[in-house]
Design an enzyme around this catalytic site. Structure first.
Site, PDB file in Angstrom:
ATOM      1  N   GLU A   1       0.797  -1.226   0.000  1.00  0.00           N
ATOM      2  CA  GLU A   1       0.000   0.000   0.000  1.00  0.00           C
ATOM      3  C   GLU A   1       0.832   1.281   0.000  1.00  0.00           C
ATOM      4  OE1 GLU A   1      -4.227  -1.237   1.903  1.00  0.00           O
ATOM      5  OE2 GLU A   1      -2.663  -0.810   3.370  1.00  0.00           O
ATOM      6  N   LEU A   2       1.830   1.339  -0.852  1.00  0.00           N
ATOM      7  CA  LEU A   2       2.552   2.593  -1.029  1.00  0.00           C
ATOM      8  C   LEU A   2       1.675   3.580  -1.788  1.00  0.00           C
ATOM      9  CD1 LEU A   2       6.205   1.500  -1.871  1.00  0.00           C
ATOM     10  CD2 LEU A   2       5.470   2.943   0.034  1.00  0.00           C
TER      11      LEU A   2
END
EC number: 3.2.1.52
Length: 623
Positions: free
Chosen positions: A353-354
Site C-alpha cells: 500500500e505505497l
C-alpha cells in the site's frame, strides 16, 4: 508374547466404515485414520509418555499427559448420519430406542490397558524452520501398545496434540481410546498460520502466548506478528530507545526479553514466530523519533476527501522517504537489531500500500524525479528495492516475505523483484494467486475475500456521515423502471442501507467460507507447487486482547484443516458438512481449556447433528 504393530492391526479387520461408531473426531482431520472394532482400550489414569530426551519434547511429554488427565474430555457432539424426517406424523416411535448420548460408553471388551505411550524420533536435530518434516504415525493396538513415530520433533509434537484428542473420559472415572487406531499424517502445506496486528491495538505478551497455544493445538505452525505500523511502535530497539515514545504507553511495549520468551514459547509448541516490520509504507511512529526526514507525509490529512489525493489508506499517514539516504541507515540499524532477535529464517518486510501522493510532501523525493527525467513510480520502487535488499539479506539462509503489492500494485510495483522472495497475496483472490504463480513466486495465501477475520464489522473511522442514511436510496426513474422490468437479486444500496456498512472487505468470513476456498483453482500442477500455504489475518483496528479469542477462533481451525488435509473427502466431495461436528466439538474443547472461542451454532445443533443443515443432501457442496 510380543506382537508387531502391523500384525496387531491386521487382526482387527480395520475399516474406515467403522469410524461411524467412534465419537472422537480429531481436528484437523488426519490424512489417514483407521479405527478397529474390538472396543475401547483403557488408558491408565497414571499413564506416561516417554521418548528421547530433547529440550522441546521432554517438556511436551509431561505437558500433554497433564492436559489429558486434567481435561478428561467427553465429546460434546460427533458425526452421525443425517436423520430421516417423515412428511407426516405417525403413531410409531421415531428414532432409535436408545439415543446416541444414552448409548455412550455402554460397551465392553478384553483389550489390554495402556500404561505408556512411546515416542520415537529419527532426527532430533532438525530445526524448526520452513519446510521441516512434520509427518508422524500414531498406533494404538488392542495389545495395549501406544507408539508415536516421527522424523522430527515437530512431527512428534503434532502427534501428541492428536493424542490429546483421541483419549477421552470413559464415564467411569477412567480414560479410554474408543478403538484401536492407526494414523498416518502429514500436512499438505508447509506454511500454516495466523497474522496478528499488534500496532493498531496492543496485545499483552500473555495474550500472544495464548494464541500460540491455540495454534499448536490446531497444528498451525506460524505466528506472523505484524508488530509495527504508522499508529504505534511497541518494539524495543536498544540502539534507538526513543522509538518507544511512540508506543501507546510505557506499559504497552514488547521488550527484547518479551520477544525472546515468546519465541521460546512458540518453539516449545512447534510454532514459528515470523516478525513483520512494515516498510517502506505504513511507517511513521517510531521512525519519526529518530529522524524526521526519514518519514514523509506524516503531517498531512490522511484522506483529503478524494481518492486521487489520498496520502494514506487510513489514519494516520506516513511512509519512509525512500529517496533520502538517511532512511537506509535507519533501516539497517533497526532491521539488523530486530533480525538478531528473531530466530526464524523468514522475515517479513511489508512493502504494501505505497501511496504515490504521499511522496509529494517530500522535497527529496521530488528532487529525485527531477534528476531522472522520465522516471516513473515503478522506477522509484525499484530504487528502494535495490538499496534495501542488500540490508535485508543478512545471512545465506534468509528468506524474505513481502505483500504482493511490490509485484502487483497498479501504482507502484517494482520492476525486478527477486523470485526467491515469498509473496503474501491479499487482493483479487485466485486471479492474483495465478499471476504470482505464473511469475514463479512462492505464495502465502491471505486473500481478503476469504481469510481476513476483521471483515464485516463495519467501519471504524469517525465522523462518518455515510451512516446517516435511513431509507433506500432514490433511484433515477429510468434505473428504477429497468430494475422493475428485470427482477433480480440486485437492489439499491448505500453504505448504511443494505450495503457493506463501511467495511471495505465485507461480508464477515464464516468458517464455512474459509474452509470452502479452493485457492489453487485454475493453476497448473507446476504453478500449484508455488503455493506454500496460507494465513488468516486479523487487522486490529477493532480488536485487542479482550476480543481476539472470539475473533480468531474457531474460524482459524477451519483454515487449519484446509491447509493440513484439505477440504475434500475420499470421494472428492467438499466435506464442510463433515467438519461441522468436528469444529463444533473443537470449539467446546477450546472453551474448556480457557479460550473464549466464539459459538458457531446454537447448542441444539451440537446435540442434534445435521438438524441445522440448510440442505438435507449431504453432498450439496459438490466436488
Amino acid at each position: 508374547m510380543k506382537i508387531s504393530i502391523a500384525a496387531a492391526l491386521g487382526l482387527l479387520a480395520i475399516a474406515a466404515s467403522t469410524a461411524e461408531a467412534v465419537k472422537v473426531n480429531p481436528l484437523p482431520a488426519p490424512v489417514t485414520i483407521s479405527w478397529g472394532k474390538t472396543g475401547p482400550i483403557k488408558v491408565n489414569n497414571n499413564f506416561k509418555i516417554v521418548g528421547p530426551k530433547h529440550d522441546v519434547l521432554t517438556k511436551a511429554y509431561a505437558r500433554t499427559a497433564a492436559l489429558i488427565k486434567e481435561e478428561r474430555w467427553i465429546p460434546q457432539t460427533w458425526e452421525q448420519a443425517a436423520g430421516e424426517f417423515p412428511p407426516f406424523p405417525t403413531l410409531s416411535k421415531r428414532g432409535d430406542e436408545e439415543s446416541a448420548f444414552e448409548a455412550y460408553n455402554n460397551g465392553g471388551n478384553k483389550n489390554k490397558a495402556i500404561n505408556t505411550f512411546t515416542v520415537q524420533v529419527s532426527d532430533l536435530k532438525a530445526d524448526l524452520q520452513m519446510s521441516v518434516d512434520e509427518s508422524y504415525t500414531l498406533d494404538v493396538t488392542a495389545a495395549g501398545q501406544g507408539i508415536i513415530k516421527a522424523k522430527t520433533p515437530w512431527g512428534a509434537l503434532h502427534a501428541l496434540n492428536t493424542l490429546t484428542q483421541i483419549i477421552i473420559d470413559d464415564g467411569k472415572h477412567g480414560l479410554q481410546i474408543e478403538e484401536p487406531v492407526h494414523i498416518e499424517d502429514a500436512p499438505k502445506y508447509t506454511h500454516r498460520g495466523i497474522m496478528l496486528d499488534t500496532a493498531r491495538n496492543y496485545y499483552p505478551i500473555k495474550s500472544l502466548m495464548k494464541q500460540i497455544d491455540a495454534l499448536s493445538w490446531a497444528k498451525l505452525n506460524v505466528f506472523h506478528w505484524h508488530i509495527t505500523d504508522t499508529q504505534s511502535w511497541p518494539l524495543e530497539i536498544k540502539k534507538y530507545p526513543q522509538m518507544l515514545k511512540d508506543a501507546y504507553s510505557p506499559r504497552e511495549i514488547y521488550s527484547q526479553r518479551d520477544i525472546a520468551a515468546l519465541i521460546k514459547y512458540g518453539r516449545e509448541r512447534g510454532v514459528r514466530v515470523i516478525p513483520e516490520i512494515d516498510m517502506p509504507g505504513h511507517s511513521a511512529s517510531g521512525w519519526l523519533q529518530v529522524d524526521k526526514k526519514a518519514v514523509t507525509c506524516a503531517d498531512s490529512w490522511w484522506d483529503n476527501d478524494g481518492w486521487t489525493h489520498h496520502s494514506a489508506v487510513q489514519p494516520n499517514p506516513g511512509q519512509l522517504d525512500i529517496s533520502y539516504d538517511g532512511t537506509y541507515k535507519l533501516i539497517k540499524d533497526i532491521y539488523s537489531e530486530a533480525a538478531n532477535l528473531f530466530k526464524d529464517n523468514v522475515f517479513h518486510v511489508g512493502s504494501d500500500e505505497l501511496m504515490t501522493y504521499c511522496f509529494n510532501y517530500s522535497e527529496s523525493a521530488m528532487d529525485w524525479f527531477k534528476q531522472r527525467p522520465g522516471a516513473t513510480y515503478p522506477d522509484f520502487a525499484q530504487y528502494y528495492l535495490d538499496k534495501a535488499l542488500p540490508i535485508y539479506m543478512d545471512k545465506p539462509a534468509r528468506r524474505l516475505m513481502m505483500w504482493e503489492d511490490i509485484v502487483l500494485s497498479p501504482d507502484m510495483p517494482a520492476k525486478e523483484v527477486p523470485k526467491d522472495i515469498i509473496m503474501q497475496t491479499w487482493n483479487s483472490g485466485t486471479a492474483n494467486i495465478k499471476k504470482l504463480a505464473e511469475k514463479g513466486y512462492d505464495i502465502v495465501v491471505s486473500s481478503s475475500d476469504f481469510f481476513y477475520l476483521d471483515c464485516g464489522n463495519g467501519g471504524y473511522v469517525t465522523n462518518d456521515p455515510r451512516y446517516n442514511v435511513n431509507e433506500p436510496p432514490v433511484l433515477p426513474e429510468a434505473v428504477s423502471d429497468a430494475m422493475e422490468a428485470n427482477p433480480s437479486d440486485y437492489s439499491a444500496t448505500t453504505i448504511n442501507y443494505l450495503g457493506m456498512g463501511a467495511s471495505w472487505c465485507a461480508p464477515y468470513k464464516t468458517w464455512q467460507r474459509i474452509y470452502s476456498y479452493d485457492f489453487t483453482k485454475g493453476l497448473t500442477a507446476e504453478e500449484a507447487k508455488h503455493v506454500i500455504g496460507g494465513e488468516v489475518a486479523l487487522w486490529s483496528e477493532q480488536s485487542d486482547a479482550t476480543v481476539v479469542e472470539s475473533k480468531v477462533w474457531p474460524r482459524a481451525a477451519a483454515l487449519a484443516e484446509l491447509l493440513w488435509s484439505g477440504n475434500r473427502n475420499a470421494e472428492g466431495y467438499k466435506r464442510a458438512t463433515e467438519l461441522t461436528a468436528r469444529i463444533s466439538d473443537y470449539r467446546e474443547r477450546m472453551v474448556a481449556r480457557g479460550h473464549g472461542a466464539q459459538p458457531i451454532v446454537p447448542k441444539y445443533c451440537l446435540q442434534h447433528p445435521h438438524h441445522c443443515d440448510l440442505f438435507r443432501n449431504q453432498t450439496a457442496w459438490g466436488k
